[in-house]
Design a protein around this motif. Structure first.
Motif, short mmCIF file in Angstrom:
data_model
loop_
_atom_site.label_atom_id
_atom_site.label_comp_id
_atom_site.label_asym_id
_atom_site.label_seq_id
_atom_site.Cartn_x
_atom_site.Cartn_y
_atom_site.Cartn_z
N PRO A 1 10.43 2.99 -6.87
CA PRO A 1 11.05 3.70 -5.76
C PRO A 1 12.56 3.51 -5.64
O PRO A 1 13.08 2.42 -5.86
CB PRO A 1 10.34 3.10 -4.53
N GLY B 1 8.87 5.35 -12.40
CA GLY B 1 7.93 5.32 -11.29
C GLY B 1 8.23 4.29 -10.22
O GLY B 1 7.38 4.01 -9.37
N ALA C 1 4.49 -4.33 -0.82
CA ALA C 1 5.86 -4.63 -1.25
C ALA C 1 6.91 -4.05 -0.31
O ALA C 1 8.07 -4.43 -0.36
CB ALA C 1 6.09 -4.08 -2.66
N ILE C 2 6.50 -3.11 0.55
CA ILE C 2 7.49 -2.45 1.41
C ILE C 2 7.51 -3.09 2.78
O ILE C 2 6.47 -3.47 3.31
CB ILE C 2 7.18 -0.95 1.58
N CYS D 1 6.64 -5.07 -6.25
CA CYS D 1 6.38 -3.65 -6.48
C CYS D 1 5.96 -3.41 -7.93
O CYS D 1 6.62 -3.84 -8.85
CB CYS D 1 7.64 -2.85 -6.17
N ASP D 2 4.82 -2.70 -8.11
CA ASP D 2 4.41 -2.44 -9.48
C ASP D 2 4.51 -0.96 -9.82
O ASP D 2 3.96 -0.49 -10.81
CB ASP D 2 3.02 -3.00 -9.77
N GLY D 3 5.24 -0.23 -8.97
CA GLY D 3 5.66 1.10 -9.35
C GLY D 3 4.57 2.14 -9.47
O GLY D 3 4.66 3.01 -10.32
N ARG D 4 3.57 2.09 -8.63
CA ARG D 4 2.59 3.17 -8.71
C ARG D 4 3.05 4.41 -7.96
O ARG D 4 2.51 5.48 -8.14
CB ARG D 4 1.25 2.71 -8.16
N GLY D 5 4.03 4.20 -7.09
CA GLY D 5 4.67 5.36 -6.51
C GLY D 5 3.97 5.99 -5.33
O GLY D 5 4.33 7.08 -4.90
N LEU D 6 2.98 5.33 -4.79
CA LEU D 6 2.28 5.86 -3.63
C LEU D 6 3.26 6.10 -2.48
O LEU D 6 3.17 7.10 -1.76
CB LEU D 6 1.22 4.83 -3.21
N CYS D 7 4.20 5.21 -2.31
CA CYS D 7 5.13 5.29 -1.19
C CYS D 7 5.93 6.59 -1.22
O CYS D 7 6.20 7.18 -0.19
CB CYS D 7 6.07 4.08 -1.19
N VAL E 1 12.28 -2.95 -0.22
CA VAL E 1 11.19 -3.13 -1.18
C VAL E 1 11.35 -4.49 -1.84
O VAL E 1 12.45 -4.87 -2.23
CB VAL E 1 11.23 -2.08 -2.31
N CYS F 1 1.02 0.60 0.87
CA CYS F 1 1.47 0.09 -0.43
C CYS F 1 0.43 -0.91 -0.93
O CYS F 1 0.12 -1.88 -0.24
CB CYS F 1 2.83 -0.58 -0.32
N PRO F 2 -0.12 -0.66 -2.13
CA PRO F 2 -1.24 -1.50 -2.59
C PRO F 2 -0.88 -2.98 -2.74
O PRO F 2 -1.77 -3.83 -2.68
CB PRO F 2 -1.63 -0.88 -3.93
N VAL F 3 0.39 -3.29 -2.94
CA VAL F 3 0.74 -4.71 -3.12
C VAL F 3 1.58 -5.22 -1.95
O VAL F 3 2.16 -6.31 -2.03
CB VAL F 3 1.48 -4.94 -4.46
#
Ligand SMILES: Cc1cc2nc3c(=O)[nH]c(=O)nc-3n(C[C@H](O)[C@H](O)[C@H](O)COP(=O)(O)O)c2cc1C
Ligand code: SF4
Ligand code: SF4
Lengths: 377, 72
Positions: free
Chosen positions: B36, B34, B62-63, B14-20, B9, B58-60
């Motif tokens: 990962p 929040g 980051a992964i 990463c902005d920590g929305r936690g979708l992953c 990551v 991942c919306p940004v």
């Protein structure tokens, strides 16, 4: 024997050095003195492999560690020795530029370096630029230094790319602590490095300050050489704010040397040895240092920004309102979880410091009563 | 040497929305804020398609799924 301090800082022609000088560094087993104790030869090889006459040498004199003074003392007393080390690195690594990255508040040290530089040869002077490192804890980290030199922002960036791959202006870059460079200079001059380390003795000590000690000197001997402790210490913080607390009985006989520290699961870090007197509250002290470290996060990575703030808050709650098992349990967990989860090692350093506090001061943390907060770090 | 992958990551992105963590709970859990926490080590083969999904969704962005070379 040659030493860093207490010797006149004379200006002599640079000794001849070639590419095989890196082998000499390797044999000397010199390790970085900026905190991470990374082998110097490996770093030089990585830059040498990539340099096409365009490498950059960053002389790291940021010294943002609040209790550390050794880099400033060295730059003030032996500026030519530090410059020698930088120019030797420039020759061996075929660099085009040497950057003096000196803490913006370290006026005496910077002036001494500039004075020494002013009488160096014209080609040497032409290579050098001077930059004022912002007085923030993370500004001394190598990725932050490079970010600052490239874009004027002293926050760490992701690695890779490592500085040796893409550093200042995209060129292969060596970032090296000033004490490390002084050792390099003596190695080139005398064929050996002085087996000494610069340490800063701080806290409950009669004559706090910087000391150059032989690597086998124990912490107890170093404390005695500075006139002793002001009162019995409760614990000793070895390695600055990224360091570890150690019980005095255990610390007393430890040698001030990276390898033996490592064998004990410790590190010399940036060489700060801080004594906490028994009259000071270890919980309040820990809370103050954690608040400082949380405030010095560059706020780019969630686990570092939120994690360190939560750790500092929990610690402060215990300091102000007294012990509670929930905060203790959460701190133990968070101190493990935040590690390796930042772009730089700031959360790792802070978390290791906190873990050592929770371990060495387990009893104080468990039985702490509400206090007024002690003075800040 | 066999072809293997691990998750990384970008902590700055990463902005920590936690979708992953929703897509790949087998390997990703969230901390109290929040962000990962990845399971260490190589991604098991049967989870690679899901890991790929997490990378893509991942919306940004980051992964990443990176090749590792671990001698067996
Ligand atoms: C948060 C942080 C702060 C640092 N501050 C300094 C510093 O002030 N001075 C320094 O020499 N190294 C500092 N370092 C270490 C540098 O990143 C780098 O490892 C060092 O300058 C390399 O030189 P050395 O190998 O000679 O020690 C810091 C590292 C971190 C993670
Ligand atoms: S880990 Fe912390 S200090 Fe390091 S870059 Fe991320 S937010 Fe900044
Ligand atoms: S989906 Fe992307 S941004 Fe969201 S928590 Fe996971 S890595 Fe971070």
């Amino acid at each position: 024997m040659t030493r860093l301090l207490g010797t006149p800082d004379t200006l002599n022609p640079l000794p001849p050095v070639g590419a095989d000088f890196i082998d000499a560094i390797e044999r000397s087993r010199l390790m970085g003195r900026g905190g991470a104790a990374f082998p110097v030869a490996a770093k030089w090889r990585a830059v040498a492999q990539r340099s096409r006459g365009n490498a950059v040498i960053v002389v790291n004199g940021a010294e943002a560690e609040p209790q550390s003074k050794k880099d400033r003392v060295l730059m003030s007393e032996r500026p030519n020795l530090v410059l020698d080390g930088a120019f030797i690195a420039a020759r061996v690594l075929r660099a085009r530029n040497v950057i003096l990255y000196i803490g913006e508040r370290h006026d005496v040290a910077r002036n001494a370096m500039l004075r020494a530089l002013s009488v160096r040869s014209e080609p040497e002077r032409r290579m050098v630029t001077v930059s004022a490192a912002p007085a923030r804890y993370v500004a001394g980290a190598e990725a932050a230094a490079i970010h600052f030199l490239n874009e004027g922002i002293a926050t760490p960036t992701n690695v890779p790319p490592y500085p040796f791959e893409r550093g200042v202006g995209g060129a292969p870059t060596l970032v090296q602590n000033v004490e490390t460079l002084a050792h390099v200079a003596l190695l080139a001059r005398t064929g050996e490095t002085p087996r000494t380390v610069l340490v800063t003795l701080a806290g409950g000590i009669k004559k706090p300050g910087v000391l150059e000690v032989d690597a086998q000197t124990t912490i107890g001997e170093a404390v005695l050489r500075t006139g002793g402790a002001t009162e019995a210490p409760r614990a000793i913080l070895i390695g600055g704010y990224f360091g570890h607390w150690v019980e005095p009985e255990q610390a007393w006989d430890l040698a001030l040397e990276a390898e033996s520290m490592r064998r004990h699961g410790l590190g010399l870090g940036c060489g700060v040895v801080g004594l906490l007197p028994v009259s000071r509250c270890p919980v309040c002290e820990t809370a103050a240092i954690m608040r400082y470290l949380a405030g010095e996060s560059s706020a780019q990575c969630g686990p570092c920004f939120f994690g360190l703030r939560a750790l500092a808050d929990a610690c402060t709650r215990i300091a102000q309102r007294g012990s509670n098992p929930e905060d203790l349990t959460r701190m133990q967990r968070w101190a493990v979880e935040v590690r390796t989860r930042g772009a730089c090692r700031h959360p790792d350093g802070a978390a290791m410091f906190l873990s050592s506090s929770l371990q060495v001061f387990a009893q104080e943390f468990a039985s702490h009563r509400a206090h007024n907060l002690g003075r800040t770090a | 040497m066999s072809k293997q992958f691990e998750l990384t990551v970008d902590r700055i992105k990463c902005d920590g929305r936690g979708l992953c963590a929703e897509l790949l709970p087998e390997l990703i859990r969230l901390d109290d804020w929040g962000y990962p926490i990845l399971a260490a080590g190589v991604v098991p083969e049967h989870l690679i398609p899901l890991a790929q999904r997490a990378v893509e969704d991942c919306p940004v962005l980051a992964i990443a799924l990176r090749r590792t070379h671990i001698k067996k």
